[in-house]
Design a protein around this motif. Structure first.
Motif, mmCIF file in Angstrom:
data_model
loop_
_atom_site.group_PDB
_atom_site.id
_atom_site.type_symbol
_atom_site.label_atom_id
_atom_site.label_comp_id
_atom_site.label_asym_id
_atom_site.label_seq_id
_atom_site.Cartn_x
_atom_site.Cartn_y
_atom_site.Cartn_z
ATOM 1 N N TYR A 9 0.846 -1.187 0.000
ATOM 2 C CA TYR A 9 0.000 0.000 0.000
ATOM 3 C C TYR A 9 0.884 1.240 0.000
ATOM 4 O O TYR A 9 1.753 1.377 0.856
ATOM 5 N N LYS A 30 -7.985 -5.048 7.055
ATOM 6 C CA LYS A 30 -9.322 -4.822 7.614
ATOM 7 C C LYS A 30 -9.273 -4.002 8.898
ATOM 8 O O LYS A 30 -10.274 -3.456 9.315
ATOM 9 N N ASP A 31 -8.078 -3.920 9.495
ATOM 10 C CA ASP A 31 -7.896 -3.129 10.714
ATOM 11 C C ASP A 31 -7.615 -1.683 10.326
ATOM 12 O O ASP A 31 -6.573 -1.375 9.748
ATOM 13 N N ASP A 32 -8.528 -0.803 10.641
ATOM 14 C CA ASP A 32 -8.465 0.605 10.244
ATOM 15 C C ASP A 32 -7.237 1.340 10.772
ATOM 16 O O ASP A 32 -6.840 2.360 10.222
ATOM 17 N N LYS A 33 -6.612 0.824 11.832
ATOM 18 C CA LYS A 33 -5.459 1.527 12.427
ATOM 19 C C LYS A 33 -4.294 1.653 11.447
ATOM 20 O O LYS A 33 -3.494 2.567 11.552
ATOM 21 N N HIS A 34 -4.204 0.740 10.489
ATOM 22 C CA HIS A 34 -3.116 0.787 9.515
ATOM 23 C C HIS A 34 -3.275 1.943 8.525
ATOM 24 O O HIS A 34 -2.338 2.279 7.811
ATOM 25 N N PHE A 35 -4.435 2.532 8.479
ATOM 26 C CA PHE A 35 -4.721 3.589 7.513
ATOM 27 C C PHE A 35 -4.911 4.946 8.183
ATOM 28 O O PHE A 35 -5.536 5.840 7.629
ATOM 29 N N HIS A 36 -4.340 5.077 9.371
ATOM 30 C CA HIS A 36 -4.340 6.351 10.093
ATOM 31 C C HIS A 36 -2.940 6.617 10.619
ATOM 32 O O HIS A 36 -2.228 5.679 11.018
ATOM 33 N N GLU A 43 -6.324 10.390 8.707
ATOM 34 C CA GLU A 43 -6.539 9.292 7.783
ATOM 35 C C GLU A 43 -5.518 9.346 6.647
ATOM 36 O O GLU A 43 -5.216 10.414 6.107
ATOM 37 N N GLU A 45 -4.571 8.367 2.867
ATOM 38 C CA GLU A 45 -5.263 8.070 1.613
ATOM 39 C C GLU A 45 -4.469 7.032 0.817
ATOM 40 O O GLU A 45 -3.264 7.172 0.623
ATOM 41 N N THR A 46 -5.150 5.994 0.346
ATOM 42 C CA THR A 46 -4.507 4.962 -0.452
ATOM 43 C C THR A 46 -4.285 5.485 -1.866
ATOM 44 O O THR A 46 -5.223 5.799 -2.577
#
Length: 118
Positions: A9, A30-36, A43, A45-46
């Motif tokens: 990513y 699926k764990d949102d912590k990786h995207f913050h 947040e 952005e991918t």
């Protein structure tokens, strides 16, 4: 099979513009912590999501590498895949071993205080 499970990513912190690269499995993603952002909670952005094995196959020449695929169908290949978890690398640099300082004796090399493994 890790080759179909690990994604690369490219993420961007929109507040700072900083790019972050993460390698995640589908379960981890699926764990949102990786995207913050860990510090600010902003947040991320991918910008790109690609299978890691595909990214390696596309980009290896940019790093001056040679890419070899190893199958687990032979005894050696199976051992390599198990030993390295499915991905491995060999680095090849010339090293002049005479530049390294050698201990005067075996006792100088090992410290008796490090014998806590007994």
């Amino acid at each position: 099979d890790w080759s179909s499970d690990v994604f690369r990513y490219d993420l961007q912190n929109m507040a700072t513009g900083e790019m972050v690269v993460k390698h995640l499995t589908e379960v981890q993603a699926k764990d949102d912590k990786h995207f913050h952002d860990e510090e600010t909670g902003v947040e991320l952005e991918t910008k790109e999501k690609i299978l890691l094995v595909e990214w390696i196959a596309e980009k290896y020449k940019n790093f001056g590498c040679v890419l070899e695929f190893v199958t687990n169908k032979s005894q050696e290949g199976s051992q390599f895949c198990r030993g390295f978890g499915g991905i491995g690398g060999l680095l090849r640099y010339a090293i002049d071993l005479t530049e390294f300082e050698q201990p005067a004796s075996f006792d100088d090399f090992y410290d008796d205080d490090d014998d806590d493994w007994a």
